[in-house]
Design a protein around this motif. Structure first.
Motif, PDB file in Angstrom:
ATOM      1  N   VAL A  54      63.602  91.439  39.165  1.00  0.00           N
ATOM      2  CA  VAL A  54      64.003  89.993  39.226  1.00  0.00           C
ATOM      3  C   VAL A  54      63.267  89.473  40.521  1.00  0.00           C
ATOM      4  N   LEU A  55      63.626  89.843  41.530  1.00  0.00           N
ATOM      5  CA  LEU A  55      62.977  89.119  43.054  1.00  0.00           C
ATOM      6  C   LEU A  55      61.548  89.322  42.906  1.00  0.00           C
ATOM      7  N   ARG A  57      59.392  89.693  40.571  1.00  0.00           N
ATOM      8  CA  ARG A  57      58.629  88.558  39.581  1.00  0.00           C
ATOM      9  C   ARG A  57      58.741  87.050  40.119  1.00  0.00           C
ATOM     10  N   ARG A  58      59.861  86.416  40.757  1.00  0.00           N
ATOM     11  CA  ARG A  58      59.795  85.287  41.020  1.00  0.00           C
ATOM     12  C   ARG A  58      59.192  85.090  42.583  1.00  0.00           C
ATOM     13  N   TYR A  59      59.511  85.876  43.552  1.00  0.00           N
ATOM     14  CA  TYR A  59      59.348  85.582  44.785  1.00  0.00           C
ATOM     15  C   TYR A  59      58.034  86.310  45.399  1.00  0.00           C
ATOM     16  N   THR A  60      57.861  87.666  45.082  1.00  0.00           N
ATOM     17  CA  THR A  60      56.740  88.231  45.653  1.00  0.00           C
ATOM     18  C   THR A  60      55.414  87.869  44.677  1.00  0.00           C
ATOM     19  N   PHE A  61      55.420  87.959  43.779  1.00  0.00           N
ATOM     20  CA  PHE A  61      54.296  87.982  42.837  1.00  0.00           C
ATOM     21  C   PHE A  61      54.148  86.584  42.163  1.00  0.00           C
ATOM     22  N   ARG A  62      55.210  85.871  42.109  1.00  0.00           N
ATOM     23  CA  ARG A  62      55.195  84.682  41.379  1.00  0.00           C
ATOM     24  C   ARG A  62      54.321  84.463  39.887  1.00  0.00           C
ATOM     25  N   SER A  63      54.831  85.372  39.216  1.00  0.00           N
ATOM     26  CA  SER A  63      54.093  85.749  38.155  1.00  0.00           C
ATOM     27  C   SER A  63      54.601  84.846  36.801  1.00  0.00           C
ATOM     28  N   ALA A  64      53.541  84.522  36.288  1.00  0.00           N
ATOM     29  CA  ALA A  64      53.772  83.756  34.847  1.00  0.00           C
ATOM     30  C   ALA A  64      53.743  84.651  33.789  1.00  0.00           C
ATOM     31  N   ARG A  65      53.422  85.998  33.898  1.00  0.00           N
ATOM     32  CA  ARG A  65      53.371  86.941  32.815  1.00  0.00           C
ATOM     33  C   ARG A  65      54.958  86.648  32.376  1.00  0.00           C
TER      34      ARG A  65
END
Length: 129
Positions: A54-55, A57-65
């Protein structure tokens, strides 16, 4: 500071939160419930993995996948990390007779670089055009 170093720093901060969850459950299971350290470490790693997905995806990599793509990849990476963690714990605790706490610290460090690289390049990396 390079973007890779910033991303690794974020990954480290998120990892610290996930590791805190991992260790909290690990200690409760070993010290409070008398669970085998390898099984307790495995349960803790699963909790830490959920927090990390969760963290990161949102914070570290800021992924749109999309979750339907990223989550199975993350689970594969986490699964490999889980096997690596359990294998190191078996080797260190059962094979070498080390105390479970320093063994877990060593296992955690061993899994850290695997997880960052695999998640950066494969799980949360940019989608192919």
């Amino acid at each position: 500071m390079s973007s890779l170093l910033i991303q690794f720093s974020r990954f480290g901060a998120v990892g610290a939160i996930g590791t805190a969850a991992h260790y909290a459950l690990f200690l409760v299971l070993v010290e409070g419930a008398g669970t085998d350290p390898v099984a307790a470490s495995t349960a803790g790693a699963l909790l830490g993995a959920l927090v990390n997905y969760v963290l990161n995806r949102r914070y570290t990599f800021r992924s749109a996948r999309r979750h339907r793509e990223a989550l199975p990849r993350f689970l594969a990476v986490a699964g490999a990390g889980l096997v690596l963690n359990a294998g190191l714990m078996l080797l260190l605790v059962d094979g070498l007779g080390m105390h479970y706490l320093p063994s877990q610290v060593i296992a955690t460090l061993g899994v850290l670089f695997w997880n960052f690289t695999a998640n950066r390049l494969w799980t949360f990396g940019k989608e192919a055009p």
